[in-house]
Design an enzyme around this catalytic site. Structure first.
Site, PDB file in Angstrom:
ATOM      1  N   GLU A  85       0.177  -0.732   5.926  1.00  0.00           N
ATOM      2  CA  GLU A  85       1.266  -0.087   6.662  1.00  0.00           C
ATOM      3  C   GLU A  85       1.019   1.414   6.790  1.00  0.00           C
ATOM      4  O   GLU A  85       1.272   1.996   7.840  1.00  0.00           O
ATOM      5  CB  GLU A  85       2.605  -0.344   5.956  1.00  0.00           C
ATOM      6  N   ASP A 113       0.846  -1.202   0.000  1.00  0.00           N
ATOM      7  CA  ASP A 113       0.000   0.000   0.000  1.00  0.00           C
ATOM      8  C   ASP A 113       0.878   1.247   0.000  1.00  0.00           C
ATOM      9  O   ASP A 113       2.056   1.195   0.375  1.00  0.00           O
ATOM     10  CB  ASP A 113      -0.981   0.018   1.183  1.00  0.00           C
ATOM     11  N   THR A 121      -8.567  38.351  28.414  1.00  0.00           N
ATOM     12  CA  THR A 121      -8.015  38.269  29.765  1.00  0.00           C
ATOM     13  C   THR A 121      -8.697  37.168  30.566  1.00  0.00           C
ATOM     14  O   THR A 121      -9.424  37.427  31.512  1.00  0.00           O
ATOM     15  CB  THR A 121      -8.174  39.626  30.484  1.00  0.00           C
TER      16      THR A 121
END
Lengths: 459, 459
Positions: free
Chosen positions: A153, A88, A315
């Site tokens: 894989e 693959d 903040t």
């Protein structure tokens, strides 16, 4: 030796043609629409294995994309070699960056360009073509040869460990051979005998139930981002030494021979630094850059998120902070044991004003074949014949979990004979493979089989 | 005193009616489509100011939404009081969470529900109605009274500082009075005489040019996330003490009187901890929770971002790490000076393997009127009459930069007489205001004018 060289002068073109046939099939394992291409690729691999003289070659189902298994006619008394590889490939996107179409193999300047050239069709094929050459020359192979070529894989081999476990007898061998890595540098054949393992964790620190106004609450309510910084900082000293108790207990020391051999490798620290683009290198005191990357464990922050991270200003006193941290492991560290030690230390460091949770994502064992193991000596002689220079024996810092899985279940040594080069764009557009290394690799594989047979016979 | 109380019994309903007229106008300053509503609201404020007997009331242009200015007939020898407030409101979304429509004022259980009730239409209106009452009773005001009511408070007052600077003479006064904050607790009138300032910075640490493979490079290439953790950790000790050299040099100590007074305030540490939901409180050693929130400077991490922060696992060595950090400041710290000290310390702590950049976003000065200042005494007596108990004198941890801007440019003390309650949902659905506090606030404002006049006359 001359037989093989002669055979090559005649059949080199033919081998390249067979490689092109494989490369034309877009066997992208991650793409559900390409399931038929995966099947077609597996069939073509079977066809080439049988053409190479393997007695048996077949597609075997797994929980996902099938694997291809092949075996030569068993001859008692000969050593058994198992070749692992994968048919693959990675997705080809972004297509517009390819200079020639990804599934139309094109040769330019002695390099063949296509998706899967270096990763891994062009690499596993060297062993198949070596078998074909030996069978053509001698009518038989000097070893019992098996292939296991998977189709998953590139998606993390999810089904392979169970497959190996279930087919332990079928895959039984004396040595595992893999070509799916790189050469240390162009022209320098390389035997890879060690890989690092991995232990990956996530830490979450919770202060208040949500983000608070930093003016109204700041100074009296714990800041989880800062507490997480404090914890992570305490895990590693400024000298690069990991401070988790017990962390180094099972670390196998670098042998003086390894250190001496690595010191001779061509490595330009300044060039390396430039290539990554950082202002300076850093790491564990007392070790060279190569030693730090190949043979020493690490503890890295892979990600950190807390509070407001957009443009400008907000903040807030964050309610939570999260870090992904992972350790690269070296023999004989155990991923779960290390995860446990790191978790324990994090919880010990956590102040009681915040809630700290540690989650173990996953791990992989480090792997190493003793660099003085006879199979590495055999591979060394074979590679030297093929490339005309003594190969270097190296480790790598990454993890290929399947290597240690094979070695652990089958209880065998492994030799990783990679023929890729670092700039050959594996996983990227314009992936390619140097044809010189392809042909040298086939010869090296043939000679490796002969060397292993001779070694076994000499016993 | 009895005149005012009598007047109130007659006119309370009428005052509520005028409040409702203001509340019905959706003066959402952030919404460009509501510009006509902003204009209509400013006009209604002008109308009510004139109705209250102000000699002059007019809409004044600014760079954005207009401000409304008003002044009573100047009478030499009387102190001048400037009232600041804002007629703009927060957006009303999410609409579905309102129990009654946000711009249809509705009274339930002695509370009036609508956007802008507590923030700030219902609050600034107490001073307008106090003037109306005093004018009705005495035909004149005991002080020279001015109003400046802006339309951009909810978007950060971007044009107000320049407006104040440009209209310094017009706004000249002896004391600034603001009602835009809260009471310490229900039933406890509160005089706010101090606010913290802010200094907001962003730090970026760069290692490699991009994210790298943590296996191939980990251990030899600096980890910017960990280096940033190390830097941030070194800025603040585990005892909550900020370690930046010079950081505390200009911090005005809490007076023994303040500490003693705050110690008598009803405050349940455990209830506070529960309300924020954190496992424990923390802060600078040697100070109580209220002292830490009101009178001590902080250094907080507001945000931290580095590497991979999604679900699951990615084995990257981040190329960059970013943190937003800010300090809440107390008198007499200077935002730019503190930013400079923090930046200097960060750069000093930075190892030379990484590039560290510090950017100063913005800051705001802390503000404080001496709690023993005569105007606070006058306000204290007025509030005591209105609510029947001595007010508490408090500071707050947040920043209202415009307060210090006014005080600095006009060189005057300020008294913040807030009548909101913490649970009145300012900025949230179902915003409301206690009508008892609304009416007590009007009386308090009237008595405050009388007290200030008496104080000036006694000089």
């Amino acid at each position: 030796m001359s037989d093989i060289n002669t055979y090559f002068q005649v059949h080199a073109q033919e081998f390249e043609k067979d490689l092109c046939t494989l490369l034309r099939i877009p066997s992208v394992s991650t793409d559900a629409e390409r399931k038929p291409d995966m099947q077609a690729c597996a069939q073509e691999v079977v066809r080439q294995l049988l053409q190479a003289g393997m007695e048996e070659a077949r597609i075997m189902p797994t929980g996902g994309h099938p694997a291809v298994f092949a075996t030569s006619k068993p001859r008692p008394g000969r050593p058994t070699v198992l070749v692992y590889g994968h048919y693959d490939v990675q997705p080809e996107t972004p297509l517009e960056l390819w200079e020639s179409p990804p599934f139309q193999p094109t040769v330019r300047d002695g390099k063949i360009y296509a998706r899967g050239t270096t990763d891994d069709k062009g690499q596993f094929l060297i062993h198949l073509k070596a078998a074909q050459a030996l069978n053509a020359i001698h009518g038989e192979l000097p070893v019992n040869l098996k292939f296991i070529l998977e189709g998953e894989e590139e998606i993390g081999s999810p089904n392979l460990p169970a497959f190996i476990e279930e087919n332990k007898d079928l895959l039984a061998c004396d040595v595992l051979v893999i070509s799916d890595t790189g050469m240390y540098a162009p022209g320098i054949p390389s035997l890879l005998y060690g890989l690092r393992g991995l232990s990956y964790l996530e830490v979450e620190v919770k202060g208040a139930d949500g983000d608070l106004h930093s003016g109204i609450f700041g100074g009296a309510v714990p800041n989880p981002a800062l507490e997480l910084c404090r914890i992570l900082t305490a895990l590693k000293g400024p000298d690069g030494r990991i401070l988790v108790p017990g962390f180094y207990d099972k670390v196998r020391d670098l042998s003086p021979e390894e250190r001496a051999e690595w010191a001779t490798l061509p490595f330009d620290e300044e060039e390396f630094r430039n290539s990554v683009g950082c202002q300076g290198l850093s790491g564990e005191a007392g070790f060279t850059t190569l030693e730090r990357r190949w043979a020493r464990p690490t503890l890295d922050v892979n990600g950190f998120l807390s509070g407001f991270t957009g443009e400008g200003v907000k903040t807030v006193l964050p309610g939570k902070a999260m870090a992904k941290i992972s350790c690269r492991l070296v023999p004989d560290q155990d991923p779960e044991e290390i995860a446990h030690l790191v978790e324990k230390e994090i919880l010990r460091l956590a102040p009681d004003t915040v809630e700290v949770k540690v989650r173990y994502h996953h791990g992989g064992r480090p792997w190493m074949t003793d660099p003085t193991h006879p199979v590495l000596e055999a591979a060394g002689r074979a590679a030297e014949k093929a490339w005309g220079r003594t190969p270097v024996r190296v480790r790598e810092g990454g993890s290929i979990p399947i290597v240690s899985t094979f070695c652990r279940i089958l209880e065998v040594p492994a030799v990783l004979l990679g023929i890729g080069l670092a700039d050959e764009n594996a996983h990227a557009p314009n992936e390619h493979l140097d044809l010189g290394n392809f042909h040298a690799g086939i010869r090296a594989s043939a000679w490796l089989m002969e060397e292993l047979a001779a070694q076994a016979a000499a016993k």
